[in-house]
Motif scaffolding. Structure first.
Motif, short mmCIF file in Angstrom:
data_model
loop_
_atom_site.label_atom_id
_atom_site.label_comp_id
_atom_site.label_asym_id
_atom_site.label_seq_id
_atom_site.Cartn_x
_atom_site.Cartn_y
_atom_site.Cartn_z
N LYS A 135 0.83 -1.21 0.00
CA LYS A 135 0.00 0.00 0.00
C LYS A 135 0.87 1.26 0.00
CE LYS A 135 -4.21 -1.98 1.97
NZ LYS A 135 -5.17 -2.01 3.10
N ARG A 136 1.99 1.22 0.70
CA ARG A 136 2.89 2.38 0.68
C ARG A 136 3.47 2.57 -0.72
NH1 ARG A 136 4.29 0.46 5.84
NH2 ARG A 136 6.11 -0.68 5.03
N LEU A 137 3.76 1.46 -1.41
CA LEU A 137 4.30 1.56 -2.76
C LEU A 137 3.23 1.98 -3.77
CD1 LEU A 137 6.56 -1.63 -2.95
CD2 LEU A 137 7.27 0.73 -2.58
N GLY A 138 1.97 1.63 -3.47
CA GLY A 138 0.89 2.01 -4.34
C GLY A 138 0.62 1.07 -5.49
N PHE A 139 1.16 -0.15 -5.43
CA PHE A 139 0.85 -1.13 -6.47
C PHE A 139 1.07 -2.54 -5.94
CE2 PHE A 139 5.40 -1.15 -6.95
CZ PHE A 139 5.72 -2.37 -7.51
N LEU A 140 0.43 -3.48 -6.64
CA LEU A 140 0.57 -4.90 -6.31
C LEU A 140 1.37 -5.58 -7.41
CD1 LEU A 140 -0.45 -7.21 -4.36
CD2 LEU A 140 -2.29 -7.57 -6.03
N PRO A 141 2.47 -6.24 -7.08
CA PRO A 141 3.24 -6.92 -8.11
C PRO A 141 2.47 -8.11 -8.67
CG PRO A 141 4.06 -7.51 -5.95
CD PRO A 141 3.04 -6.44 -5.73
N LYS A 142 2.95 -8.65 -9.76
CA LYS A 142 2.35 -9.86 -10.32
C LYS A 142 2.76 -11.06 -9.48
CE LYS A 142 1.96 -8.32 -15.14
NZ LYS A 142 0.53 -8.61 -15.32
N ILE A 143 1.75 -11.83 -9.03
CA ILE A 143 1.99 -12.90 -8.07
C ILE A 143 1.26 -14.16 -8.51
CG2 ILE A 143 1.61 -13.68 -5.69
CD1 ILE A 143 1.66 -10.68 -4.87
N VAL A 144 1.95 -15.29 -8.46
CA VAL A 144 1.31 -16.61 -8.54
C VAL A 144 1.48 -17.23 -7.15
CG1 VAL A 144 1.24 -18.84 -9.70
CG2 VAL A 144 1.92 -16.79 -10.99
N TYR A 145 0.39 -17.35 -6.42
CA TYR A 145 0.41 -17.70 -5.00
C TYR A 145 -0.15 -19.12 -4.86
CZ TYR A 145 -0.35 -16.60 0.05
OH TYR A 145 -0.33 -16.58 1.43
N LEU A 146 0.70 -20.09 -4.50
CA LEU A 146 0.28 -21.47 -4.31
C LEU A 146 0.12 -21.75 -2.83
CD1 LEU A 146 2.38 -21.42 -6.93
CD2 LEU A 146 1.88 -23.85 -6.91
N GLN A 147 -1.03 -22.31 -2.45
CA GLN A 147 -1.30 -22.56 -1.04
C GLN A 147 -1.98 -23.89 -0.83
OE1 GLN A 147 -0.50 -20.69 1.87
NE2 GLN A 147 -1.06 -22.74 2.60
N ASN A 148 -1.42 -24.69 0.06
CA ASN A 148 -2.05 -25.96 0.46
C ASN A 148 -3.24 -25.66 1.37
OD1 ASN A 148 -2.62 -28.61 0.96
ND2 ASN A 148 -0.75 -29.06 2.09
N ARG A 149 -4.38 -26.22 1.03
CA ARG A 149 -5.61 -25.91 1.79
C ARG A 149 -5.52 -26.39 3.23
NH1 ARG A 149 -8.72 -24.53 4.67
NH2 ARG A 149 -10.98 -24.14 4.46
N SER A 150 -4.84 -27.50 3.51
CA SER A 150 -4.82 -28.03 4.87
C SER A 150 -3.71 -27.42 5.73
CB SER A 150 -4.64 -29.56 4.82
OG SER A 150 -3.36 -29.91 4.32
N ASP A 151 -2.98 -26.50 5.18
CA ASP A 151 -1.91 -25.81 5.92
C ASP A 151 -2.51 -24.66 6.72
OD1 ASP A 151 0.42 -24.55 6.73
OD2 ASP A 151 1.02 -23.94 4.71
#
Length: 407
Positions: free
Chosen positions: A298-314
């Protein structure tokens, strides 16, 4: 009992000799190699366990600092220890470490930044505060894979820790594997989030070094990869690395929301801070660590391009992914499914068949995702994630392991 040390400038070996006129045949001696760097507490670099030998040699890691050796004596197995401490020597010359094949040592940052060509191998930049370590493979590609390490299982050595070696061999892109200098410096530390220490504001400095290597490799696109603690670093540095897409696996999105004892271990090792009743947020902030991603973005004012992998049971699913999405202001109508796109630049890939707990997805899926990204520059375009969403779904759904597990 007295101890003397032998060291020759440029030779990365130090030997301790103990003189003990009162020694008996059954007496045993142990040796600790210690290092004091800047304002940090001394760290135990290596150990020579008890034996009847009254001398011991250590290889010095490629880290500048004041080194000394402590010798402990046991006259009998059940007796109390006595000890003696050697003089300190300052080590800054690692000339002999350039001899092994594919090892490159830079005496300071000026020598590093004057380098315009980086050969395949391990590169050490020996700064006064830290040593930066990179393992480079140049395949002369426009896309470069940069890997940041997760928590490490320590074996008492001071070697740099690289992850992604296997992945780098299965993809087309050049690669830069980066060791966390805080973990490299302290053989007892398992995780440092690439967040720096009292001697070095790494979060400001590290991008300059990585971007210089990328420029020398003629790379114009970067796939920045990391898992867990390395995933946090990936999400953080994706804003500061040249044209980067972050590929983060089960990452932390706030260091303060991770296991408190591991965060306090980091603070103790890197900032000489003892555990207290103060909140981790306040302590990390006091030491200028950028520890939470959403306020940072938010301080930078932008969101980088992200591929976010997440295990559901974690447990990271609720504590980090969902917290991250809600903090970004995402209006979540339903639980994230296989592949979702948020804010035009954030893919989430939630796995339900990867295993129980904090385990990564199958390696085949990660390789497929890297190959998809490196094979299509359009992902880096302004609306690349939006236009390529269906293709990303096909890649995830088409992964052999994922498809078999869904049956």
């Amino acid at each position: 009992m007295e101890i003397n040390i032998e060291y020759t400038r440029g030779i990365s070996k130090i030997t301790a000799y103990v003189s003990d006129p009162a020694s008996q045949d059954a007496d045993e001696y142990a040796f600790y190699l210690m290092r004091k760097s800047g304002e940090l507490l001394p760290v135990k670099v290596a150990v020579g366990w008890y034996s009847t030998q009254r001398s011991h040699s250590f290889n010095i890691p490629i880290i500048k600092g004041h080194y000394y050796i402590i010798c402990f004596k046991k006259a009998r197995p059940d007796s109390e220890q006595s000890r003696v401490i050697s003089d300190h020597i300052y080590v800054e010359d690692f000339s002999d470490r350039k001899v092994p094949s594919k090892v490159y040592v830079y005496a300071d940052e000026r020598e590093f930044f004057n380098t315009r060509e980086f050969h395949n191998g391990t590169h050490y930049v020996t700064l006064d505060a830290v040593t930066l370590s990179f393992k480079i493979v140049n395949k002369q590609t426009e896309t470069c894979f940069v890997s940041l390490a997760a928590a490490a299982k320590r074996d008492g050595t001071s070697d740099p820790i690289f992850t992604g070696v296997g992945l780098s061999k299965q993809i087309e892109s050049s690669s830069i594997l980066v060791s966390d200098p805080a973990v490299h410096a302290d053989p007892a530390l398992t995780l440092g989030w690439y967040a720096g220490n009292k001697n070095c504001e790494l979060q400001l400095d590290l991008p300059r070094y990585i971007n210089h290597i990328l420029c020398a490799l003629n790379a114009v696109r970067t796939i920045l990869f990391g898992s867990s603690g390395g995933g946090f670093a990936t999400l953080f540095y994706s804003t500061r690395i040249t044209n980067a897409i972050a590929l983060a696996v089960n990452p932390q999105t706030s260091i303060a929301r991770f296991h408190a004892h591991l965060v306090w271990d980091y603070l103790k090792s890197c900032f000489n801070v003892n555990k207290s009743k103060n909140s981790l947020d306040s302590v990390l902030s006091k030491h200028r660590v950028q520890y939470s991603l959403v306020p940072f973005y938010k301080r930078l004012g932008f969101l980088p391009k992200i591929v976010y992998l997440q295990n559901r049971s974690d447990w990271h699913y609720e504590e980090h992914l969902m917290y991250f999405l809600k903090s970004l202001g995402v209006n979540i109508q339903s639980e994230p499914q296989n592949v979702e796109l948020y804010l035009d630049s954030l893919y989430t890939i939630v796995g339900r068949t990867w295993g129980e707990g904090h385990v990564p997805p199958p390696k085949e899926l990660i390789v497929d995702l890297i190959r998809e990204l490196e094979g299509d520059p359009n992902y880096w375009a302004a609306q690349g994630f939006v236009k390529n969403k269906e293709q990303m779904i096909k890649v995830v759904s088409g992964c052999k392991i994922e498809a078999e597990n869904e049956r």
